[in-house]
Write a protein that holds these residues in place. Sequence first.
Motif, PDB file in Angstrom:
ATOM      1  N   MET A 185       0.536  -1.588   0.149  1.00  0.00           N
ATOM      2  CA  MET A 185       0.253  -0.150   0.422  1.00  0.00           C
ATOM      3  C   MET A 185       0.946   1.229   0.211  1.00  0.00           C
ATOM      4  SD  MET A 185      -3.143   0.691   2.447  1.00  0.00           S
ATOM      5  CE  MET A 185      -4.144  -0.698   2.241  1.00  0.00           C
ATOM      6  N   ASN A 186       0.322   2.004  -0.840  1.00  0.00           N
ATOM      7  CA  ASN A 186       1.523   3.484  -0.670  1.00  0.00           C
ATOM      8  C   ASN A 186       1.138   4.156  -0.380  1.00  0.00           C
ATOM      9  OD1 ASN A 186       3.708   4.550  -2.723  1.00  0.00           O
ATOM     10  ND2 ASN A 186       2.342   5.336  -4.138  1.00  0.00           N
ATOM     11  N   GLN A 187       2.574   5.371   0.405  1.00  0.00           N
ATOM     12  CA  GLN A 187       2.291   7.068   1.220  1.00  0.00           C
ATOM     13  C   GLN A 187       1.037   6.003   1.593  1.00  0.00           C
ATOM     14  OE1 GLN A 187       4.103   8.582   0.997  1.00  0.00           O
ATOM     15  NE2 GLN A 187       4.939   9.393  -0.539  1.00  0.00           N
ATOM     16  N   GLN A 188       0.871   5.194   2.909  1.00  0.00           N
ATOM     17  CA  GLN A 188       0.158   5.207   4.122  1.00  0.00           C
ATOM     18  C   GLN A 188      -0.175   6.481   4.711  1.00  0.00           C
ATOM     19  OE1 GLN A 188       2.382   1.987   5.535  1.00  0.00           O
ATOM     20  NE2 GLN A 188       0.030   0.057   4.701  1.00  0.00           N
ATOM     21  N   VAL A 189       0.758   6.942   5.490  1.00  0.00           N
ATOM     22  CA  VAL A 189       0.966   8.365   6.192  1.00  0.00           C
ATOM     23  C   VAL A 189       0.332   9.811   5.470  1.00  0.00           C
ATOM     24  CG1 VAL A 189       1.464   9.876   8.036  1.00  0.00           C
ATOM     25  CG2 VAL A 189       1.845   7.480   7.958  1.00  0.00           C
ATOM     26  N   LEU A 190      -0.709  10.161   5.631  1.00  0.00           N
ATOM     27  CA  LEU A 190      -1.030  11.491   5.060  1.00  0.00           C
ATOM     28  C   LEU A 190      -0.907  12.769   5.928  1.00  0.00           C
ATOM     29  CD1 LEU A 190      -4.343  10.401   3.593  1.00  0.00           C
ATOM     30  CD2 LEU A 190      -2.472  10.288   2.794  1.00  0.00           C
ATOM     31  N   GLY A 191       0.166  12.747   6.134  1.00  0.00           N
ATOM     32  CA  GLY A 191       0.633  14.471   7.000  1.00  0.00           C
ATOM     33  C   GLY A 191      -0.148  14.495   8.600  1.00  0.00           C
ATOM     34  N   LEU A 192       0.414  15.426   9.057  1.00  0.00           N
ATOM     35  CA  LEU A 192      -0.771  15.639  10.595  1.00  0.00           C
ATOM     36  C   LEU A 192      -2.527  14.792  10.401  1.00  0.00           C
ATOM     37  CD1 LEU A 192       1.564  18.501  11.858  1.00  0.00           C
ATOM     38  CD2 LEU A 192       1.383  15.696  12.534  1.00  0.00           C
ATOM     39  N   HIS A 193      -2.416  14.136  11.957  1.00  0.00           N
ATOM     40  CA  HIS A 193      -4.583  14.301  11.768  1.00  0.00           C
ATOM     41  C   HIS A 193      -4.651  14.947  12.652  1.00  0.00           C
ATOM     42  CE1 HIS A 193      -7.986  12.985  13.158  1.00  0.00           C
ATOM     43  NE2 HIS A 193      -8.698  12.503  11.570  1.00  0.00           N
ATOM     44  N   HIS A 194      -4.149  14.916  13.767  1.00  0.00           N
ATOM     45  CA  HIS A 194      -4.565  16.780  14.585  1.00  0.00           C
ATOM     46  C   HIS A 194      -3.434  16.539  15.930  1.00  0.00           C
ATOM     47  CE1 HIS A 194      -6.285  12.458  16.639  1.00  0.00           C
ATOM     48  NE2 HIS A 194      -5.219  12.910  17.629  1.00  0.00           N
ATOM     49  N   ILE A 195      -3.155  17.054  16.644  1.00  0.00           N
ATOM     50  CA  ILE A 195      -2.623  17.121  18.159  1.00  0.00           C
ATOM     51  C   ILE A 195      -2.953  17.469  19.308  1.00  0.00           C
ATOM     52  CG2 ILE A 195      -0.351  18.392  18.719  1.00  0.00           C
ATOM     53  CD1 ILE A 195       0.254  19.596  15.832  1.00  0.00           C
ATOM     54  N   THR A 196      -2.589  16.981  20.825  1.00  0.00           N
ATOM     55  CA  THR A 196      -3.392  17.079  21.057  1.00  0.00           C
ATOM     56  C   THR A 196      -2.589  17.166  22.464  1.00  0.00           C
ATOM     57  OG1 THR A 196      -4.961  14.843  21.148  1.00  0.00           O
ATOM     58  CG2 THR A 196      -4.738  14.929  23.319  1.00  0.00           C
ATOM     59  N   ALA A 197      -3.362  18.794  23.133  1.00  0.00           N
ATOM     60  CA  ALA A 197      -2.139  18.804  24.031  1.00  0.00           C
ATOM     61  C   ALA A 197      -2.170  19.347  25.596  1.00  0.00           C
ATOM     62  CB  ALA A 197      -1.646  20.364  23.996  1.00  0.00           C
ATOM     63  N   ILE A 198      -2.109  19.651  26.434  1.00  0.00           N
ATOM     64  CA  ILE A 198      -2.784  19.623  27.835  1.00  0.00           C
ATOM     65  C   ILE A 198      -2.636  20.854  28.054  1.00  0.00           C
ATOM     66  CG2 ILE A 198      -2.662  18.775  29.923  1.00  0.00           C
ATOM     67  CD1 ILE A 198      -1.133  16.386  29.264  1.00  0.00           C
ATOM     68  N   SER A 199      -3.666  21.757  28.926  1.00  0.00           N
ATOM     69  CA  SER A 199      -4.469  23.236  29.360  1.00  0.00           C
ATOM     70  C   SER A 199      -4.377  22.954  30.411  1.00  0.00           C
ATOM     71  CB  SER A 199      -5.163  23.528  28.001  1.00  0.00           C
ATOM     72  OG  SER A 199      -5.907  23.369  28.580  1.00  0.00           O
ATOM     73  N   GLY A 200      -4.585  24.395  31.206  1.00  0.00           N
ATOM     74  CA  GLY A 200      -5.473  24.611  32.559  1.00  0.00           C
ATOM     75  C   GLY A 200      -6.868  24.546  32.269  1.00  0.00           C
ATOM     76  N   ASN A 201      -7.530  26.148  32.850  1.00  0.00           N
ATOM     77  CA  ASN A 201      -8.702  26.251  32.637  1.00  0.00           C
ATOM     78  C   ASN A 201      -9.394  26.145  31.453  1.00  0.00           C
ATOM     79  OD1 ASN A 201     -11.002  29.206  32.607  1.00  0.00           O
ATOM     80  ND2 ASN A 201     -10.682  27.821  34.442  1.00  0.00           N
ATOM     81  N   ALA A 202     -10.283  25.761  31.517  1.00  0.00           N
ATOM     82  CA  ALA A 202     -11.079  25.669  30.321  1.00  0.00           C
ATOM     83  C   ALA A 202     -11.248  26.735  29.830  1.00  0.00           C
ATOM     84  CB  ALA A 202     -12.466  24.256  30.576  1.00  0.00           C
ATOM     85  N   GLN A 203     -12.038  26.897  30.730  1.00  0.00           N
ATOM     86  CA  GLN A 203     -12.577  29.076  30.012  1.00  0.00           C
ATOM     87  C   GLN A 203     -11.412  29.398  28.932  1.00  0.00           C
ATOM     88  OE1 GLN A 203     -16.524  29.565  30.128  1.00  0.00           O
ATOM     89  NE2 GLN A 203     -15.407  31.198  28.215  1.00  0.00           N
ATOM     90  N   ARG A 204     -10.754  30.037  29.629  1.00  0.00           N
ATOM     91  CA  ARG A 204      -9.254  30.980  29.147  1.00  0.00           C
ATOM     92  C   ARG A 204      -9.019  29.938  27.905  1.00  0.00           C
ATOM     93  NH1 ARG A 204      -4.637  30.208  32.835  1.00  0.00           N
ATOM     94  NH2 ARG A 204      -4.409  28.054  31.952  1.00  0.00           N
ATOM     95  N   ASN A 205      -8.721  28.783  27.543  1.00  0.00           N
ATOM     96  CA  ASN A 205      -8.584  27.896  26.559  1.00  0.00           C
ATOM     97  C   ASN A 205      -9.274  28.401  25.413  1.00  0.00           C
ATOM     98  OD1 ASN A 205      -8.382  25.074  25.251  1.00  0.00           O
ATOM     99  ND2 ASN A 205      -6.334  25.453  25.893  1.00  0.00           N
ATOM    100  N   TYR A 206     -10.800  27.647  25.861  1.00  0.00           N
ATOM    101  CA  TYR A 206     -11.400  28.159  24.449  1.00  0.00           C
ATOM    102  C   TYR A 206     -11.472  30.017  24.102  1.00  0.00           C
ATOM    103  CZ  TYR A 206     -16.011  28.917  22.929  1.00  0.00           C
ATOM    104  OH  TYR A 206     -17.090  30.008  22.184  1.00  0.00           O
ATOM    105  N   ASP A 207     -11.428  30.553  25.459  1.00  0.00           N
ATOM    106  CA  ASP A 207     -10.611  32.291  25.034  1.00  0.00           C
ATOM    107  C   ASP A 207     -10.709  32.381  23.768  1.00  0.00           C
ATOM    108  OD1 ASP A 207     -13.493  32.596  26.203  1.00  0.00           O
ATOM    109  OD2 ASP A 207     -12.925  33.217  28.312  1.00  0.00           O
ATOM    110  N   PHE A 208      -9.205  31.691  24.198  1.00  0.00           N
ATOM    111  CA  PHE A 208      -8.124  32.117  23.565  1.00  0.00           C
ATOM    112  C   PHE A 208      -7.629  31.204  22.006  1.00  0.00           C
ATOM    113  CE2 PHE A 208      -3.710  30.790  22.271  1.00  0.00           C
ATOM    114  CZ  PHE A 208      -3.352  31.846  22.208  1.00  0.00           C
ATOM    115  N   TYR A 209      -8.308  30.802  21.879  1.00  0.00           N
ATOM    116  CA  TYR A 209      -8.530  30.035  20.676  1.00  0.00           C
ATOM    117  C   TYR A 209      -9.311  30.306  19.632  1.00  0.00           C
ATOM    118  CZ  TYR A 209      -4.240  27.111  21.983  1.00  0.00           C
ATOM    119  OH  TYR A 209      -2.967  27.079  22.197  1.00  0.00           O
ATOM    120  N   THR A 210     -10.215  30.405  20.039  1.00  0.00           N
ATOM    121  CA  THR A 210     -11.486  30.779  19.587  1.00  0.00           C
ATOM    122  C   THR A 210     -11.367  32.661  19.405  1.00  0.00           C
ATOM    123  OG1 THR A 210     -12.859  31.057  21.312  1.00  0.00           O
ATOM    124  CG2 THR A 210     -12.730  28.848  19.819  1.00  0.00           C
TER     125      THR A 210
END
Length: 314
Positions: A1-26
Amino acid sequence: MNQQVLGLHHITAISGNAQRNYDFYTKVMGLRFVKKTVNFDDPFTYHFYYGNYDASPGTILTFFPWSGISKGKRGVGTASEIGFAVPEGSLGFWKARLEKAGIIFNNPAKKFGEEYLTALDPDGLKLELTVVKTSATDSRVPFETPEIDATKAIRGFHNTTLTLRNIKHTADVLTDIMGYRLSEQHVNRYRFVTDAVADAAVIDLVEAPGEAQGVVAGGSIHHVAFRVKDDATEMALREKIAAKGFNITPQIDRMYFHSLYFREPGGVLFEIATDNPGFTADEPLEALGTALKLPPQYEPRRAQIETALPQLIL
């Protein structure tokens, strides 16, 4: 099977406060809030997904927000940077925006001939905004906000960086198993690319034998997920990884993709994730991220989980 991996799918990280995380990234970074769900192993902790307009693989940044978690540390044995692709001519806009929001950042610099800006999110996670050489042909549909239009908006991932004591065995995984090739080197940074996709196709390995061991906690990357087209490709790749002697998990259903996990020789947790079934499996494209979605095994406990989770103002 040729070229099985299609680059990055996702990256998962760890944060502290949920609201602060949501506010920053959105609100600051302008990413789309793609999914509000929970950690499969800890249903009283959120799992947030951010991405582009249509939540396509190669754009998805996810977080486990644990309030009060200790601070992580960049160092060897960790994925240490997340690189986003942004349009040509947009770094001045981003510099002004980050400064207004009180975000720590560096002035633009160049790496492998590409201009980039480094910033730290509120938990200390290191981000890079890069004007990629091929930015004019990036076809990923950005999520636009009233303050960030398509001429400025993040397209999705460009790269991630692993910091390692020695890169050799990790490089072997990238080239011999995943179909990457070494494209460029500058001092102790080695750039690997896959030709299977146009975007989210870059992994940088930094060799730092004298650097201290990193700590995965708040403000750090938990794992890096690579993309495959479907289950058949994934299971063929599993056989290949196992044959190389790696301890790889059985396939796990993550609702929006199917996953395998193994730890690469430098210590970073790698995931293989399928395109199927996608983020519209349980809510339509136009409604992504508007409701709390639970894995089926937790639906009977919905009332208890909703009461325990921090309130989130969208």
